[in-house]
Write an enzyme that holds these catalytic residues in place. Structure first.
Site, mmCIF file in Angstrom:
data_model
loop_
_atom_site.group_PDB
_atom_site.id
_atom_site.type_symbol
_atom_site.label_atom_id
_atom_site.label_comp_id
_atom_site.label_asym_id
_atom_site.label_seq_id
_atom_site.Cartn_x
_atom_site.Cartn_y
_atom_site.Cartn_z
ATOM 1 N N ARG A 99 -0.386 -6.508 -4.189
ATOM 2 C CA ARG A 99 -1.125 -6.196 -2.979
ATOM 3 C C ARG A 99 -2.611 -6.076 -3.325
ATOM 4 O O ARG A 99 -3.011 -5.248 -4.145
ATOM 5 C CB ARG A 99 -0.634 -4.879 -2.368
ATOM 6 C CG ARG A 99 -1.359 -4.582 -1.067
ATOM 7 C CD ARG A 99 -1.473 -3.110 -0.762
ATOM 8 N NE ARG A 99 -2.371 -2.922 0.369
ATOM 9 C CZ ARG A 99 -2.836 -1.742 0.772
ATOM 10 N NH1 ARG A 99 -2.510 -0.640 0.128
ATOM 11 N NH2 ARG A 99 -3.664 -1.656 1.796
ATOM 12 N N HIS A 144 -10.062 -3.345 3.662
ATOM 13 C CA HIS A 144 -9.888 -2.067 2.969
ATOM 14 C C HIS A 144 -11.255 -1.368 2.883
ATOM 15 O O HIS A 144 -11.821 -1.186 1.822
ATOM 16 C CB HIS A 144 -9.300 -2.299 1.568
ATOM 17 C CG HIS A 144 -8.666 -1.089 0.960
ATOM 18 N ND1 HIS A 144 -7.364 -1.064 0.515
ATOM 19 C CD2 HIS A 144 -9.158 0.149 0.712
ATOM 20 C CE1 HIS A 144 -7.087 0.136 0.003
ATOM 21 N NE2 HIS A 144 -8.166 0.881 0.115
ATOM 22 N N GLU A 189 -5.241 2.250 6.099
ATOM 23 C CA GLU A 189 -5.389 3.676 6.382
ATOM 24 C C GLU A 189 -6.465 3.991 7.421
ATOM 25 O O GLU A 189 -7.493 4.618 7.125
ATOM 26 C CB GLU A 189 -5.678 4.447 5.093
ATOM 27 C CG GLU A 189 -4.570 4.373 4.068
ATOM 28 C CD GLU A 189 -4.798 5.246 2.853
ATOM 29 O OE1 GLU A 189 -3.826 5.513 2.136
ATOM 30 O OE2 GLU A 189 -5.957 5.665 2.613
ATOM 31 N N ASN A 329 1.518 4.439 2.905
ATOM 32 C CA ASN A 329 0.831 4.934 1.714
ATOM 33 C C ASN A 329 1.132 6.424 1.595
ATOM 34 O O ASN A 329 0.876 7.189 2.533
ATOM 35 C CB ASN A 329 -0.679 4.728 1.815
ATOM 36 C CG ASN A 329 -1.086 3.268 1.804
ATOM 37 O OD1 ASN A 329 -0.260 2.380 1.635
ATOM 38 N ND2 ASN A 329 -2.370 3.005 1.986
ATOM 39 N N TYR A 331 1.186 9.961 -1.150
ATOM 40 C CA TYR A 331 0.816 10.553 -2.431
ATOM 41 C C TYR A 331 1.321 11.984 -2.613
ATOM 42 O O TYR A 331 1.737 12.364 -3.698
ATOM 43 C CB TYR A 331 -0.709 10.558 -2.589
ATOM 44 C CG TYR A 331 -1.310 9.190 -2.783
ATOM 45 C CD1 TYR A 331 -1.511 8.664 -4.056
ATOM 46 C CD2 TYR A 331 -1.675 8.415 -1.689
ATOM 47 C CE1 TYR A 331 -2.061 7.409 -4.243
ATOM 48 C CE2 TYR A 331 -2.229 7.150 -1.863
ATOM 49 C CZ TYR A 331 -2.419 6.654 -3.146
ATOM 50 O OH TYR A 331 -2.960 5.403 -3.319
ATOM 51 N N GLU A 397 1.211 2.061 -1.341
ATOM 52 C CA GLU A 397 0.454 2.879 -2.297
ATOM 53 C C GLU A 397 1.248 4.130 -2.628
ATOM 54 O O GLU A 397 1.725 4.824 -1.735
ATOM 55 C CB GLU A 397 -0.911 3.299 -1.750
ATOM 56 C CG GLU A 397 -1.910 2.180 -1.574
ATOM 57 C CD GLU A 397 -3.277 2.687 -1.117
ATOM 58 O OE1 GLU A 397 -3.623 3.853 -1.418
ATOM 59 O OE2 GLU A 397 -4.001 1.913 -0.464
#
Length: 500
Positions: A99, A144, A189, A329, A331, A397
């Site tokens: 990606r 991005h 995002e 995404n 985290y 991500e």
């Protein structure tokens, strides 16, 4: 001494991995494994190939004080010149897909579609051809965060003309690159850039417009995404047979008070649903709780109308369903609790929910990333699957930051535990998972943190003009996972341990 230190670190990794070993299992058949990067963070070549100026070029050049180490992405990892070397790293790992994002001003130097840089296009065509020649699928993100500076001078994402400008750019990309690309994502995002670049000044262009800027930014991004989806759907899909998604950042949530589902759901709608609900829900539009709370707060604060813009019924229908998969995404997680509302007073933080972290959660190099909280990964996957009728999900991500550590046992522990949790979501919760990408292939320019935080599987020496790459332990670990298709509880470390 060095030998004992390395051995100690290795044993600690094996110990941590053993903790999660009981639930490990094989990856599903046809499940794709990859890694991710973005253009501004790795490419460099900021004015090469006739490239135009992006908002991040302007921001880092004019406001170095906003970057922790005063650095820029002018050279970054120099992947503009070293992409073949990077692809060999991908080939060594054995990933199914890569990606990466495109630089809008590298392809359209003045932002508009009337001037197309053949050299810029050729860079991406060569990159894609090299990936395919090595058996790696390109997974392309159109944007991005690095739009042309000229458009920012006209308001950027607060200007509805961005719908047309980015759609024109997308059409060029689909025409020129689409025949060899099967997966596209549009805007990475949206909520992060609307919050940190338009409501605040933590990322370029640093508008610091508060709530009006935040909500207007997202409104225009959702319209833009939908327009691009429909362009692909009507003009390119039949010939190219690809898919379109939108990477959405969603964190896990744990109620501070047991069984407080209201707090969990409210935060989900304001954080994840803000972007996802208009696209994936059966009704479309923003979540009802957002519309209600923001309208009430706006009125109490003296505004003549809600700060959350309204979609017409035509736009609601036009946006609904504009994704072929849910790009996630993820985290970390948050602890959430309802803040009781006092009659006549605004809702706390609009959502009415206070977010916090458990101080016992270990830290990473990033102050926003507290780890390891793998249960939150499973929780958010299950929530998305329940909320939106079990859509196909690509994790685009997931990663861990440290301070340029090649012997990165903490990253291995993080990735192993999160992937274990993901497999539980697949096998026990029935989540429709299609693929997973580690952020990131390389240590890179980490936005306002510059080069002080490192997410890569591969270390990059940013003081060396050659930008030398050095594989970390995590790259070897991930290579083992990709090849075995199984989360093993033990791992044979490379010969780095064989020191005197």
């Amino acid at each position: 001494m060095a030998h004992h230190l390395l051995l100690s670190v290795a044993l600690s990794v094996i110990f941590v991995m053993h903790v999660y070993a009981d639930n490990t299992t094989s990856l599903p058949k046809d499940f794709l494994l990859g890694v991710a990067t973005s253009a501004y963070q790795i490419e460099g070549g900021w004015n090469a190939s006739g490239k135009g100026e992006s908002v991040w070029d302007r921001w880092t050049h004019e406001h170095p004080n906003f970057i922790t180490d005063g650095s820029t992405g002018d050279v970054a990892c120099d992947s503009f010149h070293k992409y073949k070397e990077d692809i060999q790293l991908l080939k060594e790992i054995g990933v199914d897909f890569y990606r990466f994002s495109l630089s809008w001003p590298r392809i359209l130097p003045n932002g508009y579609a009337n001037v197309i840089s053949q050299e810029g296009l050729d860079y991406y065509k060569n990159l894609i051809n090299e990936l395919l020649a090595n058996g790696i699928e390109p997974f392309v993100t159109l944007y991005h965060w690095d739009h042309p500076q000229v458009f920012e001078m006209m308001g950027g994402w607060t200007n509805e003309m961005m719908v047309d400008w980015m759609s024109d750019y997308a059409r060029v990309v689909f025409r020129e690159l689409g025949p060899k690309v099967k997966h596209f994502t549009t805007i990475n995002e949206p909520s992060v850039i609307c919050e940190e670049a338009y409501a605040r000044d933590r990322k370029a262009p640093g508008k610091n417009l508060g709530d009006p800027g935040r909500y207007l930014c997202m409104h225009n991004m959702l319209k833009t995404h939908a327009r691009i989806y429909h362009i692909y759907d009507t003009e390119f899909r039949e010939q190219q047979n690809g898919q379109i998604g939108l990477p959405i950042p969603c964190f896990g949530t744990f109620p501070k008070n047991p069984n407080d589902t209201a707090a969990v759901d409210a935060v989900f709608q304001f954080a994840c649903g803000w972007t996802a609900h208009p696209i994936f829900s059966e009704t479309g539009d923003y979540p009802e709780i957002m519309k209600t709370h923001i309208a009430e707060n706006s009125k109490l604060n003296g505004f003549p109308r809600s700060l959350l813009p309204e979609f017409s019924s035509e736009w609601v229908q036009y946006i609904k369903g504009t994704a072929d998969f849910f790009a996630l995404n993820h985290y970390t997680s948050r602890i959430v609790e309802i803040v009781p509302r006092v009659e006549g007073q605004p809702w706390y933080a609009y959502s009415g929910v206070k977010e916090s972290i458990d101080p016992s959660w270990p830290e990473s190099a990033s102050n926003w990333l507290r780890v390891i909280v793998p249960a939150g990964f499973r929780q958010i996957l299950k929530k998305i699957s329940t909320e939106y009728n079990n859509p196909p999900i690509f994790i685009l991500e997931n990663g861990f930051s440290d301070k340029q550590c090649v012997l990165d046992n903490s990253r291995i522990s993080y990735l192993h535990s999160y992937m274990t949790s993901m497999l539980s979501a697949i096998y026990e919760d029935g989540c429709n998972m299609k693929g997973y990408a580690v952020w990131s292939l390389l240590d890179n320019f980490e936005w306002q943190s510059g080069y002080t935080e490192s997410f890569g599987l591969v270390s990059v020496n940013f003081t060396d003009p050659e930008r030398t790459r050095t594989p970390k332990w995590s790259m070897h670990w991930y290579k083992n996972l990709v090849q075995s298709r199984k989360l093993n509880s033990t791992f044979d470390f490379p010969n780095v341990l064989n020191v005197s």
